[in-house]
Design a protein around this motif. Structure first.
Motif, PDB file in Angstrom:
ATOM      1  N   UNK A 262     -12.301   3.958   8.011  1.00 52.95           N
ATOM      2  CA  UNK A 262     -11.429   4.592   8.997  1.00 52.95           C
ATOM      3  C   UNK A 262     -10.115   3.867   9.195  1.00 52.95           C
ATOM      4  N   UNK A 263      -9.982   2.644   8.669  1.00 49.74           N
ATOM      5  CA  UNK A 263      -8.734   1.895   8.767  1.00 49.74           C
ATOM      6  C   UNK A 263      -7.603   2.668   8.098  1.00 49.74           C
ATOM      7  N   UNK A 264      -6.454   2.730   8.753  1.00 46.08           N
ATOM      8  CA  UNK A 264      -5.282   3.405   8.198  1.00 46.08           C
ATOM      9  C   UNK A 264      -4.209   2.370   7.884  1.00 46.08           C
ATOM     10  N   UNK A 265      -3.667   2.414   6.662  1.00 46.39           N
ATOM     11  CA  UNK A 265      -2.592   1.510   6.251  1.00 46.39           C
ATOM     12  C   UNK A 265      -1.303   2.309   6.149  1.00 46.39           C
ATOM     13  N   UNK A 266      -0.277   1.869   6.862  1.00 50.59           N
ATOM     14  CA  UNK A 266       1.024   2.534   6.830  1.00 50.59           C
ATOM     15  C   UNK A 266       1.959   1.752   5.922  1.00 50.59           C
ATOM     16  N   UNK A 267       2.569   2.430   4.956  1.00 50.06           N
ATOM     17  CA  UNK A 267       3.486   1.781   4.029  1.00 50.06           C
ATOM     18  C   UNK A 267       4.907   2.278   4.215  1.00 50.06           C
TER      19      UNK A 267
ATOM     20  N   UNK B  70     -12.337  -4.660  18.991  1.00 54.19           N
ATOM     21  CA  UNK B  70     -11.925  -3.380  18.409  1.00 54.19           C
ATOM     22  C   UNK B  70     -12.821  -3.009  17.238  1.00 54.19           C
ATOM     23  N   UNK B  71     -13.111  -1.726  17.101  1.00 51.80           N
ATOM     24  CA  UNK B  71     -13.810  -1.192  15.941  1.00 51.80           C
ATOM     25  C   UNK B  71     -12.798  -1.117  14.798  1.00 51.80           C
ATOM     26  N   UNK B  72     -13.029  -1.818  13.692  1.00 52.59           N
ATOM     27  CA  UNK B  72     -12.043  -1.804  12.600  1.00 52.59           C
ATOM     28  C   UNK B  72     -11.713  -0.405  12.100  1.00 52.59           C
ATOM     29  N   UNK B  73     -12.648   0.536  12.231  1.00 51.70           N
ATOM     30  CA  UNK B  73     -12.401   1.902  11.780  1.00 51.70           C
ATOM     31  C   UNK B  73     -11.331   2.608  12.610  1.00 51.70           C
ATOM     32  N   UNK B  74     -11.005   2.072  13.778  1.00 54.07           N
ATOM     33  CA  UNK B  74      -9.996   2.705  14.642  1.00 54.07           C
ATOM     34  C   UNK B  74      -8.620   2.071  14.493  1.00 54.07           C
ATOM     35  N   UNK B  75      -8.510   1.016  13.716  1.00 53.75           N
ATOM     36  CA  UNK B  75      -7.262   0.271  13.656  1.00 53.75           C
ATOM     37  C   UNK B  75      -6.258   0.927  12.717  1.00 53.75           C
ATOM     38  N   UNK B  76      -4.985   0.711  13.037  1.00 50.96           N
ATOM     39  CA  UNK B  76      -3.905   1.139  12.158  1.00 50.96           C
ATOM     40  C   UNK B  76      -3.060  -0.078  11.835  1.00 50.96           C
TER      41      UNK B  76
ATOM     42  N   UNK C 168      -2.835  -1.081  -7.062  1.00 49.85           N
ATOM     43  CA  UNK C 168      -3.221  -2.148  -7.980  1.00 49.85           C
ATOM     44  C   UNK C 168      -4.450  -2.904  -7.491  1.00 49.85           C
ATOM     45  N   UNK C 169      -4.686  -2.847  -6.189  1.00 53.56           N
ATOM     46  CA  UNK C 169      -5.861  -3.499  -5.615  1.00 53.56           C
ATOM     47  C   UNK C 169      -7.075  -2.562  -5.566  1.00 53.56           C
ATOM     48  N   UNK C 170      -6.930  -1.374  -6.122  1.00 54.88           N
ATOM     49  CA  UNK C 170      -8.043  -0.434  -6.137  1.00 54.88           C
ATOM     50  C   UNK C 170      -8.216   0.339  -4.855  1.00 54.88           C
ATOM     51  N   UNK C 171      -7.235   0.275  -3.965  1.00 56.29           N
ATOM     52  CA  UNK C 171      -7.343   0.985  -2.687  1.00 56.29           C
ATOM     53  C   UNK C 171      -6.944   2.439  -2.872  1.00 56.29           C
ATOM     54  N   UNK C 172      -7.764   3.358  -2.354  1.00 58.35           N
ATOM     55  CA  UNK C 172      -7.404   4.777  -2.402  1.00 58.35           C
ATOM     56  C   UNK C 172      -7.735   5.466  -1.079  1.00 58.35           C
ATOM     57  N   UNK C 173      -7.751   4.680   0.001  1.00 58.52           N
ATOM     58  CA  UNK C 173      -8.168   5.195   1.299  1.00 58.52           C
ATOM     59  C   UNK C 173      -7.045   5.797   2.120  1.00 58.52           C
ATOM     60  N   UNK C 174      -7.217   5.729   3.434  1.00 58.30           N
ATOM     61  CA  UNK C 174      -6.307   6.369   4.384  1.00 58.30           C
ATOM     62  C   UNK C 174      -4.959   5.657   4.428  1.00 58.30           C
ATOM     63  N   UNK C 175      -3.890   6.424   4.272  1.00 62.66           N
ATOM     64  CA  UNK C 175      -2.549   5.855   4.368  1.00 62.66           C
ATOM     65  C   UNK C 175      -1.646   6.788   5.173  1.00 62.66           C
ATOM     66  N   UNK C 176      -0.587   6.186   5.697  1.00 64.93           N
ATOM     67  CA  UNK C 176       0.511   6.936   6.306  1.00 64.93           C
ATOM     68  C   UNK C 176       1.807   6.430   5.699  1.00 64.93           C
ATOM     69  N   UNK C 177       2.814   7.274   5.683  1.00 60.78           N
ATOM     70  CA  UNK C 177       4.134   6.905   5.160  1.00 60.78           C
ATOM     71  C   UNK C 177       5.064   6.645   6.324  1.00 60.78           C
ATOM     72  N   UNK C 178       5.686   5.478   6.315  1.00 55.89           N
ATOM     73  CA  UNK C 178       6.677   5.191   7.342  1.00 55.89           C
ATOM     74  C   UNK C 178       8.027   5.772   6.930  1.00 55.89           C
ATOM     75  N   UNK C 179       8.582   6.564   7.821  1.00 53.85           N
ATOM     76  CA  UNK C 179       9.839   7.259   7.580  1.00 53.85           C
ATOM     77  C   UNK C 179      10.977   6.511   8.287  1.00 53.85           C
ATOM     78  N   UNK C 180      12.100   6.387   7.619  1.00 53.06           N
ATOM     79  CA  UNK C 180      13.302   5.875   8.274  1.00 53.06           C
ATOM     80  C   UNK C 180      14.153   7.079   8.689  1.00 53.06           C
ATOM     81  N   UNK C 181      14.209   7.390   9.995  1.00 49.99           N
ATOM     82  CA  UNK C 181      14.906   8.610  10.418  1.00 49.99           C
ATOM     83  C   UNK C 181      16.426   8.489  10.404  1.00 49.99           C
TER      84      UNK C 181
END
Length: 411
Positions: A122-127, A93-99, A138-151
């Motif tokens: 391109x890596x996306x981190x969902x929190x 897998x290309x790491x840039x495509x991973x979520x 705190x780790x200096x990360x400011x990249x791609x993120x998604x928010x996990x919603x509890x429906x």
């Protein structure tokens, strides 16, 4: 995709002669994986959602044979832990495509993801918690993120997989807009994510679509009030029929229902099938060693156990069982269990099966999803081998463990 690919594979559809040869050559218990079936299932799912971005949820089966085949088929990979990220990369897998969907992530997991994103933006981190975003910052990360919603709506085959109403998973629905505003200030907020549950079949489909509709509404709200989104990820959860009398989902109909539930949405729809892709692509072969007549039941002992397949003990799950050696023998109600010293080590109770005799070969079906993933070493049992069938050829894709493997880390 082959047009004659059936929507579900039953145990009777496996080549029994081939299964017998594999058991004779490789021993039992043995996982048998049909890699071509994995690709067929993915392509059938993807064809029902032609405008969606379909990712495979690696947690269902992280074997390299599965991941490599799906990558070759065109799938991207969604991971729930750092080890899955690494295994996806190892499979090509290309790491840039991973979520990466982080659930209460340990420090090591976040460290790994942040380090990976440095060279692969391109890596996306969902929190799914404010804490996760604070720890990323705190780790200096400011990249791609998604928010996990509890429906607030959970669906699926068991309460332990109804994640959509479990407080462990996701930001509470009403808090999402406020969290989105904060997250968008410090990160590149590209999506929202939810997963209502697992093993969804006909009876749960309406509730599942209702959860999808709520998540789509939140996606529109975030886009209107906070920031445009690249995607809204509705997770996976679409099931397969484990019982012989259950009908498979018509994925074209499911696709229409999902699109109706989503409605108009500027962001791309993202979906993450796991179980649907791999469940019926694998079975377990196990040999009968004991047949015991008792006043309460005819007990059939086999060499597979809850260490081989824990789902019946963990979820009360039904898995089809078939006598491969003598499928036409008269059926009798039997209870099938393994060698573990616990009453939980039972695959079925009083189920009609072509009467097993000692040294018969039985097959346990629908073992591809959360089968080997949950295999363990209880009673110091080495985990089984796994063989893959692909293009008519067979190869060992996971060696059988030895007792030395079980004890190799002990000091």
């Amino acid at each position: 995709m082959s047009h004659d690919s059936p929507p579900v594979r039953r145990l009777a559809d496996w080549d029994h002669d081939r299964l017998g040869r594999l058991a004779a050559e490789h021993g039992t218990p043995l996982y048998v994986l049909d890699v071509d079936r994995v690709a067929e299932n993915y392509e059938r799912f993807a064809s029902a959602f032609p405008d969606a971005h379909v990712m495979y949820a690696a947690k269902a089966h992280t074997g390299r044979a599965v991941l490599s085949k799906l990558l070759d088929t065109g799938a991207d990979i969604e991971c729930a832990a750092w080890g899955e990220l690494q295994r996806a990369i190892d499979a090509g897998a290309d790491p840039d495509t991973l979520q990466y969907t982080a659930v209460n992530p340990p420090d090591h997991d976040l460290d790994y993801a942040v380090d990976l994103a440095e060279d692969n933006p391109g890596l996306t981190v969902t929190g799914g918690a404010r804490d996760t975003f604070d720890r990323l910052e705190a780790r200096g990360y400011d990249g791609r993120v998604a928010i996990r919603v509890n429906p607030g709506i959970g669906t699926g085959h068991h309460e332990k997989v109804a994640t959509g109403k479990d407080a462990k998973f996701g930001i509470p629905y009403d808090q999402v807009p406020e969290v989105a505003e904060d997250v968008a200030e410090g990160f590149d907020l590209v999506g929202i994510h939810a997963h209502a549950g697992s093993g969804v079949l006909h009876d749960d489909l309406d509730d599942h679509c209702r959860a999808i509709g709520k998540v789509a509404d939140m996606g529109r709200k975030v886009e209107t009030e906070v920031t445009p989104l690249e995607f809204v990820d509705f997770g996976g959860g679409f099931g397969v029929p484990y019982r012989e009398d259950e009908e498979p989902l018509d994925m074209q109909v499911v696709g229409e229902k999902v699109r109706d539930a989503v409605g108009e949405l500027d962001a791309q729809i993202k979906l993450e099938p796991g179980r649907y892709v791999v469940a019926d692509a694998e079975c377990i072969l196990t040999e009968v060693n004991t047949v015991k007549e008792t006043p309460a039941a005819t007990v059939v002992g086999v060499d597979a156990s809850l260490a081989t397949l824990i789902r019946p003990a963990m979820f009360g799950s039904y898995h089809p069982i078939r006598n491969v050696t003598a499928p036409d023998r008269e059926a009798e109600p039997v209870s099938v269990g393994g060698p573990c010293c616990t009453s939980a080590d039972v695959f079925c109770t009083d189920r009609p099966i072509a009467r097993p005799e000692r040294e018969d070969l039985l097959a346990i079906g629908n073992a591809g999803a959360y089968g080997y993933e949950l295999a363990n070493q209880f009673h110091s049992q080495p985990r089984p081998a796994e063989v893959a069938i692909e293009g008519g050829e067979t190869r060992v894709v996971r060696e059988r463990e030895t007792l030395d493997d079980v004890t190799s880390l002990e000091r």
